[in-house]
Motif scaffolding. Structure first.
Motif, PDB file in Angstrom:
ATOM      1  N   MET A   1       0.547  -1.294   0.182  1.00  0.00           N
ATOM      2  CA  MET A   1      -0.139   0.077  -0.062  1.00  0.00           C
ATOM      3  C   MET A   1       0.561   0.992   0.065  1.00  0.00           C
ATOM      4  N   THR A   2       0.420   1.996  -1.155  1.00  0.00           N
ATOM      5  CA  THR A   2       1.487   3.302  -0.943  1.00  0.00           C
ATOM      6  C   THR A   2       1.037   4.754  -0.618  1.00  0.00           C
ATOM      7  N   HIS A   3       0.737   5.557  -0.236  1.00  0.00           N
ATOM      8  CA  HIS A   3       0.423   6.965   0.487  1.00  0.00           C
ATOM      9  C   HIS A   3       1.638   7.628   0.190  1.00  0.00           C
ATOM     10  N   VAL A   4       1.149   9.043  -0.644  1.00  0.00           N
ATOM     11  CA  VAL A   4       1.788   9.688  -1.268  1.00  0.00           C
ATOM     12  C   VAL A   4       1.298  11.071  -0.055  1.00  0.00           C
ATOM     13  N   VAL A   5       2.595  11.835   0.388  1.00  0.00           N
ATOM     14  CA  VAL A   5       1.501  13.534   0.927  1.00  0.00           C
ATOM     15  C   VAL A   5       2.453  14.122   0.664  1.00  0.00           C
ATOM     16  N   VAL A   6       2.562  15.451  -0.870  1.00  0.00           N
ATOM     17  CA  VAL A   6       2.730  16.546  -1.146  1.00  0.00           C
ATOM     18  C   VAL A   6       2.473  17.855  -0.211  1.00  0.00           C
ATOM     19  N   CYS A   7       3.643  18.564   0.276  1.00  0.00           N
ATOM     20  CA  CYS A   7       3.712  19.756   0.876  1.00  0.00           C
ATOM     21  C   CYS A   7       3.817  21.115   0.732  1.00  0.00           C
ATOM     22  N   TRP A   8       2.936  22.241   0.711  1.00  0.00           N
ATOM     23  CA  TRP A   8       3.505  23.327   0.704  1.00  0.00           C
ATOM     24  C   TRP A   8       3.651  23.929   1.915  1.00  0.00           C
ATOM     25  N   LEU A   9       4.904  24.548   2.343  1.00  0.00           N
ATOM     26  CA  LEU A   9       5.334  25.479   3.022  1.00  0.00           C
ATOM     27  C   LEU A   9       4.401  26.319   3.157  1.00  0.00           C
ATOM     28  N   LYS A  10       4.190  26.955   4.510  1.00  0.00           N
ATOM     29  CA  LYS A  10       4.012  28.187   4.812  1.00  0.00           C
ATOM     30  C   LYS A  10       4.654  29.418   4.510  1.00  0.00           C
ATOM     31  N   GLY A  25       8.854  13.646   9.181  1.00  0.00           N
ATOM     32  CA  GLY A  25       9.235  12.129   8.730  1.00  0.00           C
ATOM     33  C   GLY A  25      10.107  11.478   8.669  1.00  0.00           C
ATOM     34  N   ARG A  26      10.911  11.226   8.596  1.00  0.00           N
ATOM     35  CA  ARG A  26      11.946  10.191   8.494  1.00  0.00           C
ATOM     36  C   ARG A  26      11.992   9.479   9.912  1.00  0.00           C
ATOM     37  N   ASP A  27      10.901   9.377  11.606  1.00  0.00           N
ATOM     38  CA  ASP A  27      11.037   9.115  12.424  1.00  0.00           C
ATOM     39  C   ASP A  27       9.670   8.430  12.358  1.00  0.00           C
ATOM     40  N   LEU A  28       8.833   8.447  11.440  1.00  0.00           N
ATOM     41  CA  LEU A  28       8.016   8.199  11.111  1.00  0.00           C
ATOM     42  C   LEU A  28       7.944   6.856  11.056  1.00  0.00           C
ATOM     43  N   GLU A  29       9.354   6.148  10.616  1.00  0.00           N
ATOM     44  CA  GLU A  29       9.199   5.225   9.772  1.00  0.00           C
ATOM     45  C   GLU A  29       9.418   3.958  10.939  1.00  0.00           C
ATOM     46  N   ARG A  30       8.951   4.777  11.838  1.00  0.00           N
ATOM     47  CA  ARG A  30       9.346   3.709  13.023  1.00  0.00           C
ATOM     48  C   ARG A  30       8.123   2.976  13.212  1.00  0.00           C
ATOM     49  N   ILE A  31       7.572   2.982  13.135  1.00  0.00           N
ATOM     50  CA  ILE A  31       5.177   3.057  13.147  1.00  0.00           C
ATOM     51  C   ILE A  31       6.044   1.803  13.146  1.00  0.00           C
ATOM     52  N   PRO A  32       5.073   0.670  13.481  1.00  0.00           N
ATOM     53  CA  PRO A  32       4.802  -0.606  13.192  1.00  0.00           C
ATOM     54  C   PRO A  32       3.688   0.053  11.503  1.00  0.00           C
ATOM     55  N   GLY A  33       4.171  -1.519  10.983  1.00  0.00           N
ATOM     56  CA  GLY A  33       3.587  -1.233   9.319  1.00  0.00           C
ATOM     57  C   GLY A  33       3.537  -0.706   8.059  1.00  0.00           C
ATOM     58  N   VAL A  34       4.622   0.297   8.514  1.00  0.00           N
ATOM     59  CA  VAL A  34       5.519   1.243   8.060  1.00  0.00           C
ATOM     60  C   VAL A  34       6.409   0.427   7.303  1.00  0.00           C
ATOM     61  N   LEU A  35       6.590   0.507   5.823  1.00  0.00           N
ATOM     62  CA  LEU A  35       7.965  -0.500   5.843  1.00  0.00           C
ATOM     63  C   LEU A  35       8.872   0.642   5.187  1.00  0.00           C
ATOM     64  N   ARG A  36       8.422   1.604   4.852  1.00  0.00           N
ATOM     65  CA  ARG A  36       9.463   2.364   3.666  1.00  0.00           C
ATOM     66  C   ARG A  36       8.711   4.228   3.651  1.00  0.00           C
ATOM     67  N   ILE A  37       9.860   4.938   3.997  1.00  0.00           N
ATOM     68  CA  ILE A  37       9.180   6.239   3.522  1.00  0.00           C
ATOM     69  C   ILE A  37      10.541   7.559   3.465  1.00  0.00           C
ATOM     70  N   GLU A  65      -3.788  -2.439   3.854  1.00  0.00           N
ATOM     71  CA  GLU A  65      -4.634  -0.939   4.295  1.00  0.00           C
ATOM     72  C   GLU A  65      -4.174  -0.926   5.655  1.00  0.00           C
ATOM     73  N   GLY A  66      -4.351  -1.829   6.580  1.00  0.00           N
ATOM     74  CA  GLY A  66      -4.317  -2.152   8.329  1.00  0.00           C
ATOM     75  C   GLY A  66      -3.880  -1.494   8.764  1.00  0.00           C
ATOM     76  N   ALA A  67      -2.146  -2.004   8.273  1.00  0.00           N
ATOM     77  CA  ALA A  67      -0.671  -0.891   8.488  1.00  0.00           C
ATOM     78  C   ALA A  67      -1.351   0.601   7.746  1.00  0.00           C
ATOM     79  N   LEU A  68      -1.580   1.227   6.995  1.00  0.00           N
ATOM     80  CA  LEU A  68      -2.003   2.728   6.616  1.00  0.00           C
ATOM     81  C   LEU A  68      -2.779   3.109   7.671  1.00  0.00           C
ATOM     82  N   ARG A  69      -3.573   2.060   7.780  1.00  0.00           N
ATOM     83  CA  ARG A  69      -5.230   2.547   8.768  1.00  0.00           C
ATOM     84  C   ARG A  69      -4.953   2.702  10.570  1.00  0.00           C
TER      85      ARG A  69
END
Length: 95
Positions: A1-10, A25-37, A65-69
């Motif tokens: 499952m792929t999730h893409v987030v595009v950000c525009w700064l203030k 964002g790289r720190d979030l790779e430690r969350i279970p179910g996240v394979l790669r960021i 999908e469960g990991a993303l949720r």
């Protein structure tokens, strides 16, 4: 499952804000179910087909999908949104 987030700064183009967002964002790779960021800053282009008006994008791979949720409501993700995304990002788009 792929999730893409595009950000525009203030503050578009703010290198410190970009670096802070990418690091968190790289720190979030430690969350279970996240394979790669993967993340990075925009590469400006004059080509009409290339979107280069954003600041930072993330491509995230999940075990399913469960990991993303589960990621969506994980305390580390919610803290990153509250502490970094909300203060620095004017808008974001999720694909």
């Amino acid at each position: 499952m792929t999730h893409v987030v595009v950000c525009w700064l203030k503050e578009p183009g703010n290198h410190e804000a970009r670096a802070r967002l990418i690091a968190r964002g790289r720190d979030l790779e430690r969350i279970p179910g996240v394979l790669r960021i993967q993340s990075g800053e925009v590469l400006p282009s004059d080509r009409p087909a290339v979107a280069s008006d954003y600041d930072v994008a993330f491509v995230m791979e999940f075990a399913g999908e469960g990991a993303l949720r589960e990621y969506e409501c994980h305390p580390a993700h919610l803290a990153a949104v509250r502490e970094v995304l909300a203060p620095l990002v004017a808008r974001h788009r999720v694909y």
